[in-house]
Design a protein around this motif. Sequence first.
Motif, PDB file in Angstrom:
ATOM      1  N   MET A 179       0.794  -1.223   0.000  1.00 30.87           N
ATOM      2  CA  MET A 179       0.000   0.000   0.000  1.00 30.87           C
ATOM      3  C   MET A 179       0.834   1.284   0.000  1.00 30.87           C
ATOM      4  SD  MET A 179      -3.070  -0.611  -0.556  1.00 30.87           S
ATOM      5  CE  MET A 179      -3.645  -2.257  -0.959  1.00 30.87           C
ATOM      6  N   PRO A 180       1.989   1.340   0.689  1.00 29.39           N
ATOM      7  CA  PRO A 180       2.774   2.573   0.604  1.00 29.39           C
ATOM      8  C   PRO A 180       3.131   2.942  -0.838  1.00 29.39           C
ATOM      9  CG  PRO A 180       3.554   1.238   2.424  1.00 29.39           C
ATOM     10  CD  PRO A 180       2.565   0.396   1.676  1.00 29.39           C
ATOM     11  N   ARG A 181       3.475   1.939  -1.635  1.00 28.54           N
ATOM     12  CA  ARG A 181       3.823   2.213  -3.032  1.00 28.54           C
ATOM     13  C   ARG A 181       2.582   2.477  -3.874  1.00 28.54           C
ATOM     14  NH1 ARG A 181       3.841  -1.481  -6.950  1.00 28.54           N
ATOM     15  NH2 ARG A 181       3.994  -3.175  -5.433  1.00 28.54           N
ATOM     16  N   LEU A 182       1.535   1.663  -3.698  1.00 27.34           N
ATOM     17  CA  LEU A 182       0.341   1.809  -4.525  1.00 27.34           C
ATOM     18  C   LEU A 182      -0.351   3.152  -4.298  1.00 27.34           C
ATOM     19  CD1 LEU A 182      -1.231  -1.758  -4.225  1.00 27.34           C
ATOM     20  CD2 LEU A 182      -0.067  -0.788  -6.197  1.00 27.34           C
ATOM     21  N   LEU A 183      -0.248   3.688  -3.074  1.00 32.82           N
ATOM     22  CA  LEU A 183      -0.930   4.944  -2.759  1.00 32.82           C
ATOM     23  C   LEU A 183       0.037   6.105  -2.575  1.00 32.82           C
ATOM     24  CD1 LEU A 183      -3.642   3.469  -0.374  1.00 32.82           C
ATOM     25  CD2 LEU A 183      -4.033   4.527  -2.616  1.00 32.82           C
ATOM     26  N   LYS A 184       1.303   5.877  -2.890  1.00 34.00           N
ATOM     27  CA  LYS A 184       2.333   6.922  -2.833  1.00 34.00           C
ATOM     28  C   LYS A 184       2.305   7.640  -1.478  1.00 34.00           C
ATOM     29  CE  LYS A 184       3.138   9.297  -6.641  1.00 34.00           C
ATOM     30  NZ  LYS A 184       3.059  10.353  -7.692  1.00 34.00           N
ATOM     31  N   ILE A 185       2.449   6.850  -0.416  1.00 40.41           N
ATOM     32  CA  ILE A 185       2.468   7.400   0.944  1.00 40.41           C
ATOM     33  C   ILE A 185       3.818   7.082   1.568  1.00 40.41           C
ATOM     34  CG2 ILE A 185       1.385   7.396   3.212  1.00 40.41           C
ATOM     35  CD1 ILE A 185      -1.187   6.455   1.921  1.00 40.41           C
ATOM     36  N   HIS A 186       4.476   8.085   2.105  1.00 43.44           N
ATOM     37  CA  HIS A 186       5.779   7.911   2.736  1.00 43.44           C
ATOM     38  C   HIS A 186       5.729   8.450   4.167  1.00 43.44           C
ATOM     39  CE1 HIS A 186       7.238   7.096  -1.315  1.00 43.44           C
ATOM     40  NE2 HIS A 186       6.692   8.240  -1.702  1.00 43.44           N
ATOM     41  N   GLY A 187       6.698   8.029   4.969  1.00 44.63           N
ATOM     42  CA  GLY A 187       6.798   8.548   6.324  1.00 44.63           C
ATOM     43  C   GLY A 187       6.276   7.574   7.357  1.00 44.63           C
ATOM     44  N   ARG A 188       6.224   8.059   8.591  1.00 43.13           N
ATOM     45  CA  ARG A 188       5.788   7.255   9.730  1.00 43.13           C
ATOM     46  C   ARG A 188       4.489   7.816  10.285  1.00 43.13           C
ATOM     47  NH1 ARG A 188       9.129   4.121   8.142  1.00 43.13           N
ATOM     48  NH2 ARG A 188      11.038   3.415   9.186  1.00 43.13           N
ATOM     49  N   PRO A 189       3.571   6.933  10.729  1.00 37.25           N
ATOM     50  CA  PRO A 189       2.315   7.433  11.310  1.00 37.25           C
ATOM     51  C   PRO A 189       2.553   8.088  12.666  1.00 37.25           C
ATOM     52  CG  PRO A 189       2.460   5.028  11.479  1.00 37.25           C
ATOM     53  CD  PRO A 189       3.623   5.468  10.648  1.00 37.25           C
ATOM     54  N   GLN A 190       1.763   9.085  12.979  1.00 41.13           N
ATOM     55  CA  GLN A 190       1.809   9.755  14.278  1.00 41.13           C
ATOM     56  C   GLN A 190       0.946   8.981  15.270  1.00 41.13           C
ATOM     57  OE1 GLN A 190       3.855  12.547  14.617  1.00 41.13           O
ATOM     58  NE2 GLN A 190       4.414  11.917  12.530  1.00 41.13           N
ATOM     59  N   THR A 191       1.080   9.323  16.540  1.00 39.13           N
ATOM     60  CA  THR A 191       0.282   8.658  17.562  1.00 39.13           C
ATOM     61  C   THR A 191      -0.648   9.654  18.237  1.00 39.13           C
ATOM     62  OG1 THR A 191       1.916   9.016  19.318  1.00 39.13           O
ATOM     63  CG2 THR A 191       2.110   6.995  18.015  1.00 39.13           C
TER      64      THR A 191
END
Length: 397
Positions: A179-191
Amino acid sequence: MPAVQENVTKEIVIERLKTVNGPDFTGNIVDLGMVSEIFIADSKVFFSITVPAARAQDMEPMRAAAERVVKAIPGVAGAVVALTAERKGGGMEAPVPQRPAPRPAPPAAPAAAPHPAPHAPASHSQGKRGVPGIEAIIAVASGKGGVGKSTTAVNIALGLAANGLRVGVLDADIYGPSMPRLLKIHGRPQTVDGKVLKPMENYGLKVMSMGFLVDEETPMIWRGPMVMSALTQMLREVEWGPLDVLVVDMPPGTGDAQLTMAQQVPLAGAIIVSTPQDLALIDARKGLNMFRKVDVPLLGIVENMSYFLAPDTGKRYDIFGHGGARREAERLGVTFLGEVPLEMGIRESSDAGTPVVVSKPDSAEAKIYRDIASNVWGRVNEERGAAEAAMPSIVFE
């Protein structure tokens, strides 16, 4: 240095394929009539190899060899080669040789009794704890890898969102998150308060994946309990809601992770993704049977790589067979949700992180996914209605 071949022709491909040995080294796959009609578009080569279904597993090295020799042709940008046991007209029609002394096949299992109903009983979610803020959870699964399951899952999710629903995606493939590649999302999630994770977002979807938590190069060598712990955290320790639907991209196959997810999560239903050829459908049946055994409703089957439209003429070709998933759905009493063409633009846009539903919303391919999403949501509501109808009513006199 050899000259670069600018125009790849069928004749060149056929000559190279003649170097690939047939079963048991009896001739080559071309002269034995095992190669379907060959299609070339944008320097990419498409064809299938017909093999005896009982020996499909033994034929994978032959398929890989055919793919290698074609990719090695100067000017070829890629190759899509599939095994099939369904012979199609228009190809090389010589009979496929059988072994001179074949091993006897194992005795066939007795035919199963007809399933009493096309879908699982309405009591499927009893004893399973829901996820706050999520109205429905849908699993997208396949019996094997390489059928385009993740691309299908993300475009169905985007189709649901385009149809007005609040949608999230859980990437449940711990070992191969996409999913990171398919949706072009980078980085770490916040809490949130250092305890609950906030999902990542793009294209209007809320997304969680192991790919956000672990570096891409980090090998995942976790055992079953660790995998299930990670899945539980990504499902229950994420601030998902409010969502109308969470689409879970399941790992391929029918292992412990898939079974445990199906047993512990109140799934509104499961979608099976398959390709047309009957060899892939053999694996698809495993996924269908797994969900039935744990009383998860079967929302239906999607046939991916269903047909190929020549970009220059618009002519349709059934390279890998056609309609196998539809026939299987009818045979099993399961809804056929739709068919997606073998279109290089779908794969390329997904690899670029811009799935076709958002990058080309007015295209025919985007409409196909939106229609499939509508069919999926209709099936979810059907199952909800069946569940409500099956609930006992209390009458006060």
